[in-house]
Design a protein around this motif. Structure first.
Motif, PDB file in Angstrom:
ATOM      1  N   PRO A 149      75.962  69.223  25.919  1.00  0.00           N
ATOM      2  CA  PRO A 149      76.818  70.419  25.913  1.00  0.00           C
ATOM      3  C   PRO A 149      76.943  71.091  27.288  1.00  0.00           C
ATOM      4  O   PRO A 149      78.043  71.414  27.711  1.00  0.00           O
ATOM      5  CB  PRO A 149      76.125  71.341  24.903  1.00  0.00           C
ATOM      6  N   VAL A 150      75.822  71.297  27.961  1.00  0.00           N
ATOM      7  CA  VAL A 150      75.869  72.031  29.231  1.00  0.00           C
ATOM      8  C   VAL A 150      76.694  71.273  30.264  1.00  0.00           C
ATOM      9  O   VAL A 150      77.489  71.856  31.011  1.00  0.00           O
ATOM     10  CB  VAL A 150      74.424  72.277  29.757  1.00  0.00           C
ATOM     11  N   ARG A 205      82.941  74.929  24.687  1.00  0.00           N
ATOM     12  CA  ARG A 205      82.082  76.029  25.131  1.00  0.00           C
ATOM     13  C   ARG A 205      80.642  75.678  24.775  1.00  0.00           C
ATOM     14  O   ARG A 205      80.296  75.573  23.588  1.00  0.00           O
ATOM     15  CB  ARG A 205      82.504  77.331  24.455  1.00  0.00           C
ATOM     16  N   ALA A 206      79.850  75.479  25.800  1.00  0.00           N
ATOM     17  CA  ALA A 206      78.482  74.987  25.585  1.00  0.00           C
ATOM     18  C   ALA A 206      77.616  75.989  24.824  1.00  0.00           C
ATOM     19  O   ALA A 206      76.730  75.591  24.058  1.00  0.00           O
ATOM     20  CB  ALA A 206      77.834  74.659  26.932  1.00  0.00           C
ATOM     21  N   ALA A 207      77.874  77.288  25.029  1.00  0.00           N
ATOM     22  CA  ALA A 207      76.992  78.319  24.461  1.00  0.00           C
ATOM     23  C   ALA A 207      76.811  78.164  22.950  1.00  0.00           C
ATOM     24  O   ALA A 207      75.700  78.317  22.433  1.00  0.00           O
ATOM     25  CB  ALA A 207      77.555  79.700  24.796  1.00  0.00           C
ATOM     26  N   HIS A 217      79.197  69.542  29.769  1.00  0.00           N
ATOM     27  CA  HIS A 217      80.617  69.485  29.412  1.00  0.00           C
ATOM     28  C   HIS A 217      81.210  70.862  29.135  1.00  0.00           C
ATOM     29  O   HIS A 217      82.267  70.964  28.517  1.00  0.00           O
ATOM     30  CB  HIS A 217      80.812  68.573  28.189  1.00  0.00           C
ATOM     31  N   ASP A 218      80.526  71.905  29.596  1.00  0.00           N
ATOM     32  CA  ASP A 218      81.054  73.254  29.387  1.00  0.00           C
ATOM     33  C   ASP A 218      82.416  73.378  30.073  1.00  0.00           C
ATOM     34  O   ASP A 218      82.554  73.091  31.259  1.00  0.00           O
ATOM     35  CB  ASP A 218      80.072  74.286  29.972  1.00  0.00           C
ATOM     36  N   GLY A 219      83.417  73.761  29.309  1.00  0.00           N
ATOM     37  CA  GLY A 219      84.766  73.914  29.868  1.00  0.00           C
ATOM     38  C   GLY A 219      85.606  72.652  29.821  1.00  0.00           C
ATOM     39  O   GLY A 219      86.776  72.677  30.197  1.00  0.00           O
TER      40      GLY A 219
END
Lengths: 152, 160
Positions: free
Chosen positions: A43-44, A102-104, A46-48
């Motif tokens: 996830p982090v 959105r990784a969050a 690929h954020d965005g």
């Protein structure tokens, strides 16, 4: 190429080609650079990242949020940033989404949502076409002496 | 993909304009990309749902049958089921029907995706974006009526 010589081998080779193409396609589809499968695995990283969900089925609806699925299921989509009227969108509706990951919270933030309101009609025509094909096939073709033949 | 009735009707209308020979094979070719690439994963998904769903690879692996490489292989495989003297004609008609199917589908717009025409050599999707992915639903009744009229006229002509 079209003779009866080595016919079983030719059949086997053609079937193997179909399977090989399918296996290679599936291999690539699960590794689309930056796609949903990769984004959820890292996830982090690929954020965005841009995401596309073409012709996905809505599984759940809540204010500002859709949950969608097709091959992958349970994909959360944040719709708060778009102005598209989502009234009438319910579980079972087909929609396409373009947005970014959105990784969050592991959601896709939608930039564009296209609602496919005519999809149920298209599915109905698909069923009609399929039933027609099943009905017409025995009238158009027959199996005789180990070969398929066109009638008439 | 356009709807199946439109694919069916367009194949009949094209054959009516080009000689009316081997219509069933050509029409079959125009339906097979959807029947081979879309129907099996949908059916398997229904079967597998109580068991936790279909693995992703099993959904994806049918897709090449809607692309030129898979169409070539499928047409050849199916042509081999016919008698040897008919195989070339069957292969050409199946492939022609599948080509018509793909051409119609290529004209659609699918929000940033398309068809990988040169798969497995090149995987960039292509689409012309001339109409929406459901727009053929609106013309399907007209196409079906026209195809039925042509079919009926050909039947009367061959009976007379």
């Amino acid at each position: 190429m079209f003779s009866d010589r080595h016919r079983p081998l030719k059949l086997l080779a053609a079937a193997a080609a179909v399977v090989a193409l399918g296996a290679w396609y599936a291999h690539l589809a699960l590794r689309v650079p930056g796609g949903w499968w990769e984004a959820t695995a890292d996830p982090v990283g690929h954020d965005g990242a841009p995401q596309l969900l073409p012709l996905y089925t809505v599984e759940a609806v809540s204010p500002g949020r859709l949950v969608m699925g097709k091959v992958a299921r349970g994909i959360p989509v944040d719709t708060t940033a778009i102005s598209t009227d989502l009234s009438g969108v319910a579980p079972g509706t087909t929609v396409s989404v373009a947005g970014h990951f959105r990784a969050a919270d592991g959601a896709i933030v939608a930039d564009v949502v296209e609602i496919h309101r005519l999809r149920p009609w298209k599915k109905a025509l698909g069923v009609l076409g399929l039933l027609g094909a099943l009905g017409v096939a025995p009238l158009s073709f027959r199996w005789r002496a180990g070969r398929l033949e066109q009638r008439g | 993909m356009a709807d199946l009735v439109s694919h069916w009707a367009l194949a009949v209308l094209l054959k009516a304009g080009t000689g009316w020979r081997d219509v069933p094979v050509f029409v079959a070719g125009s339906l097979l990309p959807d029947l081979l690439a879309r129907l099996p994963p949908m059916a398997l998904e229904l079967v597998a749902r109580p068991l936790g769903g279909l693995p992703a690879w099993a959904s994806y692996m049918w897709a090449p049958l809607h692309l030129p490489a898979g169409m070539l292989a499928a047409s050849y495989l199916l042509a081999l089921l016919f008698p040897a003297e008919r195989r070339r004609v069957v292969f050409a008609n199946l492939l022609g029907g599948m080509g018509l199917h793909l051409l119609v589908d290529l004209c659609q717009d699918h929000l940033g995706v398309g068809y990988q025409l040169l798969f497995p050599l090149w995987t960039r999707p292509v689409e012309f974006g001339l109409w929406g992915s459901e727009d053929t639903v609106l013309v399907a009744p007209l196409l079906a009526a026209a195809a039925a009229a042509v079919w009926w006229r050909q039947r009367r002509r061959s009976a007379g």
